[in-house]
Design a protein around this motif. Structure first.
Motif, PDB file in Angstrom:
ATOM      1  N   SER D 142       0.825  -1.216   0.000  1.00  0.00           N
ATOM      2  CA  SER D 142       0.000   0.000   0.000  1.00  0.00           C
ATOM      3  C   SER D 142       0.857   1.264   0.000  1.00  0.00           C
ATOM      4  CB  SER D 142      -0.946  -0.005   1.201  1.00  0.00           C
ATOM      5  OG  SER D 142      -0.205   0.031   2.405  1.00  0.00           O
ATOM      6  N   HIS D 143       2.054   1.195   0.601  1.00  0.00           N
ATOM      7  CA  HIS D 143       2.955   2.346   0.549  1.00  0.00           C
ATOM      8  C   HIS D 143       4.384   1.916   0.827  1.00  0.00           C
ATOM      9  CE1 HIS D 143       2.004   1.890   4.809  1.00  0.00           C
ATOM     10  NE2 HIS D 143       3.096   2.546   5.084  1.00  0.00           N
ATOM     11  N   PHE D 144       5.338   2.728   0.346  1.00  0.00           N
ATOM     12  CA  PHE D 144       6.750   2.499   0.665  1.00  0.00           C
ATOM     13  C   PHE D 144       7.485   3.839   0.605  1.00  0.00           C
ATOM     14  CE2 PHE D 144       8.705   2.742  -3.607  1.00  0.00           C
ATOM     15  CZ  PHE D 144       7.613   2.539  -4.429  1.00  0.00           C
ATOM     16  N   GLU D 145       8.650   3.891   1.266  1.00  0.00           N
ATOM     17  CA  GLU D 145       9.381   5.157   1.392  1.00  0.00           C
ATOM     18  C   GLU D 145      10.592   5.257   0.479  1.00  0.00           C
ATOM     19  OE1 GLU D 145       8.696   5.797   6.163  1.00  0.00           O
ATOM     20  OE2 GLU D 145      10.442   6.736   5.216  1.00  0.00           O
ATOM     21  N   LEU D 146      10.881   6.463   0.057  1.00  0.00           N
ATOM     22  CA  LEU D 146      12.101   6.773  -0.687  1.00  0.00           C
ATOM     23  C   LEU D 146      12.640   8.107  -0.166  1.00  0.00           C
ATOM     24  CD1 LEU D 146      10.986   6.199  -4.418  1.00  0.00           C
ATOM     25  CD2 LEU D 146      12.408   4.658  -3.045  1.00  0.00           C
ATOM     26  N   VAL D 147      13.869   8.423  -0.502  1.00  0.00           N
ATOM     27  CA  VAL D 147      14.343   9.805  -0.420  1.00  0.00           C
ATOM     28  C   VAL D 147      14.432  10.293  -1.854  1.00  0.00           C
ATOM     29  CG1 VAL D 147      16.262  11.329   0.179  1.00  0.00           C
ATOM     30  CG2 VAL D 147      15.570   9.480   1.743  1.00  0.00           C
ATOM     31  N   GLU D 148      13.699  11.358  -2.163  1.00  0.00           N
ATOM     32  CA  GLU D 148      13.620  11.803  -3.559  1.00  0.00           C
ATOM     33  C   GLU D 148      13.552  13.326  -3.653  1.00  0.00           C
ATOM     34  OE1 GLU D 148      13.651  11.575  -6.745  1.00  0.00           O
ATOM     35  OE2 GLU D 148      14.170   9.450  -6.852  1.00  0.00           O
ATOM     36  N   GLU D 149      13.921  13.813  -4.805  1.00  0.00           N
ATOM     37  CA  GLU D 149      13.672  15.217  -5.126  1.00  0.00           C
ATOM     38  C   GLU D 149      12.165  15.431  -5.091  1.00  0.00           C
ATOM     39  OE1 GLU D 149      15.207  18.406  -8.466  1.00  0.00           O
ATOM     40  OE2 GLU D 149      14.550  16.452  -9.171  1.00  0.00           O
ATOM     41  N   MET D 150      11.731  16.545  -4.496  1.00  0.00           N
ATOM     42  CA  MET D 150      10.294  16.802  -4.422  1.00  0.00           C
ATOM     43  C   MET D 150       9.755  17.263  -5.774  1.00  0.00           C
ATOM     44  SD  MET D 150       7.480  18.864  -4.212  1.00  0.00           S
ATOM     45  CE  MET D 150       7.888  20.569  -3.791  1.00  0.00           C
ATOM     46  N   TYR D 151       8.768  16.540  -6.279  1.00  0.00           N
ATOM     47  CA  TYR D 151       7.975  16.962  -7.440  1.00  0.00           C
ATOM     48  C   TYR D 151       6.547  17.068  -6.927  1.00  0.00           C
ATOM     49  CZ  TYR D 151      11.403  16.033 -11.207  1.00  0.00           C
ATOM     50  OH  TYR D 151      12.470  16.070 -12.061  1.00  0.00           O
ATOM     51  N   GLY D 152       5.914  18.239  -7.111  1.00  0.00           N
ATOM     52  CA  GLY D 152       4.615  18.417  -6.470  1.00  0.00           C
ATOM     53  C   GLY D 152       3.563  19.036  -7.369  1.00  0.00           C
ATOM     54  N   GLU D 153       2.330  18.960  -6.878  1.00  0.00           N
ATOM     55  CA  GLU D 153       1.202  19.616  -7.539  1.00  0.00           C
ATOM     56  C   GLU D 153       1.301  21.126  -7.338  1.00  0.00           C
ATOM     57  OE1 GLU D 153      -1.027  18.007  -9.344  1.00  0.00           O
ATOM     58  OE2 GLU D 153      -0.355  15.991  -8.835  1.00  0.00           O
ATOM     59  N   PRO D 154       0.740  21.899  -8.240  1.00  0.00           N
ATOM     60  CA  PRO D 154       0.038  21.485  -9.459  1.00  0.00           C
ATOM     61  C   PRO D 154       0.974  20.907 -10.517  1.00  0.00           C
ATOM     62  CG  PRO D 154       0.088  23.891  -9.295  1.00  0.00           C
ATOM     63  CD  PRO D 154       0.640  23.361  -8.024  1.00  0.00           C
ATOM     64  N   PHE D 155       0.550  19.756 -11.055  1.00  0.00           N
ATOM     65  CA  PHE D 155       1.263  19.075 -12.136  1.00  0.00           C
ATOM     66  C   PHE D 155       0.328  19.191 -13.346  1.00  0.00           C
ATOM     67  CE2 PHE D 155       3.024  14.619 -13.518  1.00  0.00           C
ATOM     68  CZ  PHE D 155       3.904  15.215 -14.409  1.00  0.00           C
ATOM     69  N   TYR D 156       0.785  19.909 -14.369  1.00  0.00           N
ATOM     70  CA  TYR D 156      -0.126  20.288 -15.460  1.00  0.00           C
ATOM     71  C   TYR D 156      -0.214  19.224 -16.551  1.00  0.00           C
ATOM     72  CZ  TYR D 156      -0.402  24.851 -13.251  1.00  0.00           C
ATOM     73  OH  TYR D 156      -0.626  25.873 -12.357  1.00  0.00           O
ATOM     74  N   ILE D 157      -0.603  18.027 -16.141  1.00  0.00           N
ATOM     75  CA  ILE D 157      -0.744  16.928 -17.104  1.00  0.00           C
ATOM     76  C   ILE D 157      -2.210  16.715 -17.476  1.00  0.00           C
ATOM     77  CG2 ILE D 157       1.293  15.533 -16.640  1.00  0.00           C
ATOM     78  CD1 ILE D 157      -0.517  14.008 -14.556  1.00  0.00           C
TER      79      ILE D 157
END
Lengths: 239, 239, 239, 239
Positions: D142-157
């Motif tokens: 159902s979920h898992f963790e990473l360390v990642e660069e933040m990509y966030g909304e609003p995402f204009y797709i």
């Protein structure tokens, strides 16, 4: 022409708990009424313990949009009332289940879902507007904060027609917290804020979203060729 | 590992009408079995008049994909069976209502719909494949012909996840005749051909589509974190 | 506040062919203007052979909804104009490609598609309204007839947000002939009637649908937090 | 039959930055190859600075699924290569843009989008699996963790066909981080992890998701009636 909104409230927490009573002394339904009533929105209040559970035919059949707040007494809503609501939605009535309405009998029957989800303590929540062009998000910024009961994924709902809000929680959860659906001729908007011990209904954006939702859920003006029947055999359309 | 398919058939028309009996002497369910059974598909037959309506717990709980054919006796399917099927689908079982299954109790309860539509006489129909990349349309041409009972729009279903087939009819009607849905963890594929007096189940493309559908509807392999519960409060995900 | 609609027309057929000239003596754009202009809709006409192809910055940047009719001269639309239109749509401008606009450069670039389809002779067509609750279908019956150029499946478009009309053709074809899409902040409505030798624009339902479409496509009122940028690093939302 | 996967990598960061070089000494593409190559997946590596940018016709035209990793040199990808990729996808090739591929020229041209989003520092991220029945999420919790660069909304797709993952970030953001789309006959899967200074490609779930994605994106087996053409007039389907 005015939209006839009926706000149905279980109206139990407010009588049983002092902190809830203080937030919503006349009930959550009366509080919602205070920020939606206007020249073009006429409001009727209804509660579980009213005669006919607040929704006799003459009320239900004159309702354009039904707002639903229930939590501790879902099981006390009679099945035949659920069926009457279901048929009204399929015939075009708007339906706006709020907060724990995700587990109400009408929500589950109308959409086809268990409504199950994860839940946790009241905490900081950030609501992200992921559909900025939708009429329900008009005037709402890219995000705003609330303190709310955590409702989280997995949320076992049918794929929404439109996903409007995704909510972030302090504890690490996310939630598809604002969703639209169509069932038959009726439009449905589920919105998650509104826990009885939180002040979300005092928030200006929550109020705006509920007001936008009412207008979006209002019944379409239908040509009489949409009668919803399945009983007569059809004549050929072309010669 | 083999997919366990149970084909449920009302199995009345075949006993009552000579023309239907001639087309499907051992029942529509037995005929469907003849073109789906294989090394990786194990088939169980079930009928309305069997003990427990053909679906006792030990059958239903071991079914991966339930194919449903019903028409004249929808009302005789017990409500508690409908509820058991509904819960199985929400827990992951595939469901394939065929033809007049659009009006069956399980279809209406699982999806949240009246299932209403327009209908007319048997006639020439052209099925157009509008989702050529979908696994269910693999190997199917852009269009093919059948003679079928007319099922037409308006069809009061929730917006499909994917619209696979749109059917053209001689009398001037069209129909969203092949649609997929997701409910809870279960996948649903509705496909309209299969009237009892038509020979659609003899058509090679209909057979291929049903076979593709079975594989698409088969339950996903789920991690144990998906338990569908909504009863325990969740601990924080992040520290 | 009025909606600023610009109707862009290739405006060639009307000058080259006597039968088209008779149907639309001042051009298809002028004819569309005649049934959409009103107190709340202000109209600007634009044509391929106008200076700047009719869409200099001061026109395009003040357009709320751009209606597009092109056919024989798609290739003459300059790529930099296509890019300017694309950016305007992504920033919120409504876009209504009509009929053979499915193959125009803006349609293909904005949506991400080849726009390919099947086509055939002018013939009897029945348009079925499959989304009766949508604002664009308000007041439209379950079906109505036209004589139109056949546009048929397979139609290689992205899955529409909403499928509004499915069209039946005498020759055995069907077509997803009325579709909505969202791209960036802009709303798009594609509608197939309007061949230059047909009288579809004279039809009252076609006129109503185009009028409804304009209102649906009009730009949303956006909070200033939606700036469409991707260039600055974001500060933390929560402390 | 094996799936031919081509992994295209910009392959610049790995040569310019010591920390990236240490994580991915032979390039991100070579690292992805190490966990996807198998009996049924054949891998070709391609890089921006290779002849023909790594994608001459004989490579591109034999690619079933194209994985794309680009970031600092999006602008150096030639427009005619973008157009060749676009046509291949519309003809059925799978496309898997990873991480900053959201801003690559092929992503923007194929889908019809600016690809714009919000972004921020590397941080704790929780990926929530919101479509547990989808083939791409098979075996994922159902979920898992990473360390990642933040990509966030609003995402204009454009609205995804299916939303598979929603990502939570420590800083208060959320992101529709795993999405599927269909364009023409091609399937597209966008997945956000994979920043060059993060170790996401070492994560077992990320590896599983990419492997599942390849199988889901692989071209469908199409009947020859799907030729994508729009140039010949069609004969009547029915007599």
């Amino acid at each position: 022409m005015a939209i006839n909104v009926t706000i149905w409230n279980e109206y139990r927490h407010e009588k049983l708990k002092q902190d809830v009573h203080e937030l919503y002394p006349d009930g959550i339904h009366a509080f919602i009424k205070s920020f939606i009533e206007s020249d073009d929105v006429k409001v009727t209040l209804a509660a579980l313990d009213d005669p006919d559970n607040g929704l006799p035919d003459d009320v239900l059949n004159n309702t354009d949009v039904l707002i639903w707040w229930g939590h501790m007494a879902h099981a006390e809503v009679p099945d035949d009332l659920v069926e009457r609501i279901r048929q009204r939605v399929y015939a075009g009535m708007g339906f706006m289940p709020i907060h724990s309405g995700h587990h109400s009998k009408p929500f589950k029957a109308i959409l086809g879902t268990t409504g199950n989800l994860m839940w946790g303590r009241n905490q900081k929540a950030v609501l992200w507007n992921v559909a900025p062009s939708h009429p329900i998000t008009e005037g709402i910024p890219s995000h705003f904060e609330l303190v709310e009961e955590m409702y989280g994924e997995p949320f076992y709902i049918p794929k929404p027609d439109d996903l409007l809000f995704t909510t972030w929680y302090e504890d690490g959860n996310v939630f598809r917290g604002g969703c639209t659906f169509t069932r038959g001729l009726g439009k449905i908007f589920y919105f998650h804020p509104g826990h009885e011990t939180c002040k979300s209904f005092y928030n200006e954006y929550v109020q705006r979203i509920i007001n936008n939702g009412i207008r979006w859920c209002a019944p379409a003006k239908l040509d009489s060729s949409f009668n919803g029947e399945c009983i007569h055999q059809t004549s050929p359309v072309v010669g």
